[in-house]
Design an enzyme around this catalytic site. Sequence first.
Site, PDB file in Angstrom:
ATOM      1  N   ARG A  63      15.910 -23.456  -2.203  1.00 18.75           N
ATOM      2  CA  ARG A  63      17.348 -24.366  -2.655  1.00 18.75           C
ATOM      3  C   ARG A  63      16.378 -25.614  -3.174  1.00 18.75           C
ATOM      4  NH1 ARG A  63      22.537 -24.922   0.372  1.00 18.75           N
ATOM      5  NH2 ARG A  63      21.005 -24.616   1.923  1.00 18.75           N
ATOM      6  N   ASP A 258      16.018 -11.802  21.537  1.00 16.19           N
ATOM      7  CA  ASP A 258      14.780 -12.413  20.854  1.00 16.19           C
ATOM      8  C   ASP A 258      13.535 -11.477  20.933  1.00 16.19           C
ATOM      9  OD1 ASP A 258      13.644 -14.539  19.346  1.00 16.19           O
ATOM     10  OD2 ASP A 258      12.593 -15.249  21.056  1.00 16.19           O
ATOM     11  N   HIS A 263      10.765  -6.321  20.151  1.00 18.23           N
ATOM     12  CA  HIS A 263       9.255  -6.340  20.414  1.00 18.23           C
ATOM     13  C   HIS A 263       9.106  -5.328  21.667  1.00 18.23           C
ATOM     14  CE1 HIS A 263       9.091  -9.298  17.430  1.00 18.23           C
ATOM     15  NE2 HIS A 263       9.195 -10.693  17.994  1.00 18.23           N
TER      16      HIS A 263
HETATM   17  C1  BG6 Z   1       9.402 -14.225  17.922  1.00 19.08           C
HETATM   18  C2  BG6 Z   1      10.318 -14.686  18.877  1.00 19.08           C
HETATM   19  O1  BG6 Z   1       9.818 -12.673  17.207  1.00 19.08           O
HETATM   20  O2  BG6 Z   1       8.325 -13.627  18.398  1.00 19.08           O
HETATM   21  C3  BG6 Z   1       9.967 -15.910  19.212  1.00 19.08           C
HETATM   22  O3  BG6 Z   1      11.689 -14.939  17.757  1.00 19.08           O
HETATM   23  C4  BG6 Z   1       8.574 -15.726  19.944  1.00 19.08           C
HETATM   24  O4  BG6 Z   1      10.716 -16.590  20.048  1.00 19.08           O
HETATM   25  C5  BG6 Z   1       7.653 -14.844  19.209  1.00 19.08           C
HETATM   26  O5  BG6 Z   1       7.923 -16.860  20.218  1.00 19.08           O
HETATM   27  C6  BG6 Z   1       6.275 -14.383  19.838  1.00 19.08           C
HETATM   28  O6  BG6 Z   1       5.476 -13.824  19.135  1.00 19.08           O
HETATM   29  P1  BG6 Z   1       3.646 -13.958  19.372  1.00 19.08           P
HETATM   30  O7  BG6 Z   1       3.354 -13.049  18.229  1.00 19.08           O
HETATM   31  O8  BG6 Z   1       3.541 -15.406  19.341  1.00 19.08           O
HETATM   32  O9  BG6 Z   1       3.490 -13.292  20.514  1.00 19.08           O
END
Ligand code: BG6
Length: 513
Positions: A63, A258, A263
Amino acid sequence: MEASTFENPLRRGLRLERTPEPCTVVIFGSSGDLTKRKLIPALYNLALERLLPSGFSVIGFARTEMSHEAFRQKMREAVDTFSRTRPVQAAAWESFAQGLYYLPADFRAPESYSKLRDLLAALDRDRGACCNRVFYLAVPPSAYMEIIRRLGSAGLAQSGAHGWTRIIIEKPFGRDLETARELNREVSQVFREDQVYRIDHYVGKETVQNIFVFRFANGIFEPIWNRGYIDHVQITAAENLGVEGRGAYYEEAGVIRDMIQNHMLQLLCLVAMEAPSAFDADAVRDEKVKVLRTIRPIAPDDVDRYAVRGQYGKGWLAGEPALGYRLEKGVKPDSTTETYAVVKLLIDNWRWADVPFYLRSGKALPKRVTEIAIQFKPAPHRLFRQAASDPLEPNVLALRIQPDEGISLTFGTKLPSPILRIRPVNMDFRYWTSFGSEPPEAYERLLLDGLLGDSTLFARRDWVETAWALITPILEAWKRTSAPEFPNYEAGTWSPKQADEFIEKDGRRWRRL
Ligand code: BG6
């Protein structure tokens, strides 16, 4: 362990056999953190490695009013601060920056999409982008549907005879099973599944991809990779920071949404899947989803047997006093959002029957460490009962995802002494020692794959929905029942006592990290 003959072909200035076709990447949300911390630095590093096609262009879509030049300047600052390779190489930057454009536009306004179409057409003409485009959604999830619909109605979504179109969608992909299904339905009204790339940056981490290689390029591990030899698996993603100004987002998420739904389930799938018949998108993703489908569902009434939650209170992080979660900006003073969780999953198949997978993740823990620890069963007969440090340490294969990337195997060995005594030692592989460099950033690999049209490392629709189906009962049960006395661990300590008791009930303990 040294890899003396290792030589990175990219350093010799060779191109990989596959280079993406000329294309334009449109980043929706280009004024956000993700763009400056990850996306632009990753693209710059790909350019540096000569992995981007000529005429490659980026359009930042956000924006704020800004000229192309001001956008380039801002992105230069971002690369100066966040690129994995620094200092920035002036000539490489100049040539990369020539391909950066900016469109000040509101994603809600239909006319923004006609302006976007015009700019894309101009770049096709002037930079030879050949009508190939990638739309990258780096916006809050609440904006996804609207952007997708508007791309559809502006006629920007189809891959055609003149070029291809793809969309990369960031997590979180939905917030429970129902919303993930709804989002998938919306996406499928506009894009075919083979145009959709749901990104999970963990899968792009070098050490995570190495799980495939470790398991399936070596003959010695697979024969023992099963319930006959493995006692249990601990997958840990510990973070040594609090929510860092993201309190408002985190209130709606919590660690289950999260980290665990995406992950950590990805990591579990890579450890537990069967060997795919080929290393391609269909075969790999078929095997991954099969694992999720064999995980024993958790009934909402049974959640306490499978999961534990925690929330940090005030304490100490990196030698500094740290606020409790409830005092973070954007967090309710009586919040019941979990910042720590353990989930125990059982995979009901021949390979893994009765081998628990413990997934644990939390914020404000003493250390940042992500690892997968495969703990083996003890030797069937204890011949050295007297000699062992008591009890004999188990054999553990630890896949260290980050930091200190590597793999280590712990085993018992005889202490050099006339008396027979046994102590655990480690056999260690470290990326840095073997290859002399840090592994590349996850976003580099994933963006390159997106440009190449290789979706092997991206989440397929069925995977995302199956993952939510598994996790949603936990969220629902926790919403219904009152949280334990929160906060229940201090910032800078390892876990709530409930988490220790949880694993101890199974006769096991957490690894000291
Ligand atoms: C993100 C989360 O997907 O992954 C975060 O939203 C988290 O909260 C992050 O801190 C961790 O990623 P990495 O690569 O730093 O382990």
